[in-house]
Structures are given as C-alpha cells and as structure tokens.
Design a protein around this motif. Sequence first.
Motif: not given
Length: 406
Positions: A367-376
């Motif tokens: 799923l594409v995360v629009e906000s709330g989480l960063a890569a890694g």
Amino acid sequence: MPKTGTGSRPQGRTRPIGPLRPLRPLRWALVALAAFLAVGLLVWRFPRDGAAQQSRGGPGGPPAVTVTTEQAKLGVAPVTLSGIGTVTPLKTVTVKSRVDGELTEVRFKEGQLVKEGDLLARIDPRPFQAQLDQYQGQLAKDQALLDNAKADLVRYQNLVQKDMLAGQTKDTQASLVRQYEGAIRSDKAQIDNAKLQIEYSRITAPVTGRVGFRQLDPGNMVRATDTTGLCVITQVSPISVVFTLPEDQLPAVRERMRAGEKLKVSAFNRTLSQKLAEGTLSTTDNQIDVATGTVKLRAIFANADEALFPNQFVNAVLLLEERKGVVLLPAAAVLRGPRGAHVFVVGQDNTVASRSVVTGMAVGTDLVVESGLAAGEAVVVEGADRLKDGTAVVVKNPGTGAAAKP
C-alpha cells in the motif's frame, strides 16, 4: 508409704532415664531444603543472562512476543484505471463471390493465415471468356463499319464542295459515323465488363488475417446474391480491445490524450493472474452510455504472438501515470480499528509503538503510505494481534534462524 527426697516423682510414675535421641541430622536436612528452594526462587525471579531477561520482556514483565517484520521502502506507484473489455478485430470480412458460376477450386485451408491478395478460390471462367470473345468480335465489326462510314463521309464532303451532291446526304453520312463511334465505345465497355467478370472469377483475400471454417465445397453453384459467403477472414495482428471506464475517470484520460501522451494499456486474463499483451490507447468513443454511465475506449495491440483471440474476454488496465519516490508498506501490516488505519512500529529497544497512518492506492501486495511512516522503519506484519504499546518483541523473520533486532 515411705517418703522420697524433695522433688522426686511418685514411685508408680517413675521410668528409667536413658540417653537422648540425636535430632541434628533431621534439622540439617530441613535447612538444606529451605536453602535450595530459596536459590531456585532467586534464579526464577532474576535470570542470569540478558537473553533470558529479554525473552521474558524484562525483569518481572510479561514474556516477549515473537513477530515478523518488514521495512517500509521507497518505490514507484503506477496509477491505473481498470475496465472489462473484449478483444475486437479491426477487420472482419465475409468473403463472397461477385459473379454467378460453379465453384471449381478452393485454395485455402481452415485456420490458415492468409495475406491480402492471396488466391482463395476459383469460379469457372469459361462463360465469361465466351462473352469477352463475343464483345471483341462485335468491336471489330463496328470498327470496320466506322472506317467505311468515315471514308464515305470524306467523298461526300468533296462532292458537296463541287456542287455535285446535296448537303443533306453529307449530313446523314456524318450522323452515321457518330453512331458507329458510339457503338464502338459500347463494345469497349462490354469488353471491359467481361474482363472484370473473369477477374472476379478468381476470389482473393481482401485483408490479411486468419481464415475461419469453409462454408462451401468445390462443385457448388455460387451467386453474387448469396448471404452465407465462402468463408470469414478475421484480422488478428494488429488487434484491438474495447473496454469501458466510468465517466468520472474520462476527464483524466482525455487530458493526457490531448497532451499527446501515449497511454499504455495491458490486457490480463479473466482472473487478472496473467498478463496477455501490452498496447497503447487509440481513441475514446464520442458519447457516454447513459444506461451504465460508462464510456468505451479502444486500445491497439500488435498481437504478433496472437495471445489475444477475437471476442475474448479480458481485463484492461490503463496506466495513467507513475508516482515515483513514494513510501510502500506491506498491506498485511496495516490494521483497521476505531481510530482508523494504524501499524506497530518496532523501535531500537525491541518494543513496539502503535502509529496511525494514511494509506492510498494498492501496488500489488503493498500500500502507498501518504503520511505517518518513513522509509526504512520496521513494522510488524505477523503477530500484531498480541501487541499493544510498549510490548517487548523478538523479531524472527523468514531466513533467520535466531532472533534479530529490526
């Protein structure tokens, strides 16, 4: 009764005083048992190494939960529009005879791939050849009459100039010449028509494509008015797919088409498990179906391997754009609840924290995360049903034999 000394017991209750039993071994056994139990309790309450302490979630805490994690990653998210479609040939031709006659020869095989102009069948040309010979003979006759009439007209013109012949005779002869000239033009037209009939007796493929079942066998009489035809040829390469999209999605497609973009279209099988072919969007219909609220679109496919078959049911996926550099998260990590979508993020101290996220479109199993989480960042994908904020975890991912930190 004689008296005894002071403090002496009555004679009837006296018993001999012997040596005392030794109590010291039993007492030491009890002391040793108590010490053993105390040491066991201390060992249970305070593990000797950090690994044992971690497996119990810390001193005095609940046991750690074994989980599987994956890291959020950067990727490309294709924005697609999907619709149900049908494979539609660009050309489908029913091959018919243009003349009446006997079918003498069939030169094709059922299912054969033919090219435009290939000979498919023959009709007996002899009647048309006979007509051609007849018209050519009539032309020769009329040509001789014309030549003679022209010669007479020249003689009449000389006699009229010498006042030896009336002008009316000359005019009559000139009219006769024009009649013969008209007859010759008619003869030539009939000759051309006879030649055309002979050409039509050779039935050729009007388009390049694959031949269907044969409808007539040699020896049958065919007529130009027959509706059945000899066979049907369907163009299979290139081929098109006609599919539908909701009318609300049409403006985005039209905008990119007006900008000159070549939009890619992929054709999948009925279950969307196999990609059959890739092509480009050709055009849209000029009106919306008011009954369904959809619009038809046509995509063109090269179909060199003939993976698409005429009238086949397919799922068409139109690639509208590609979003690059978006954060992708496994769909299995997203939990739904009264607060909305959230995930469990694993920290450096091997404890988890619940975090709300805003998700967008699906990309495969992600799923594409629009906000709330960063890569890694590592999130829990298995074992989240036993977690809450602050729960200690042991990460054991596929391919790792021992617990590992995220």
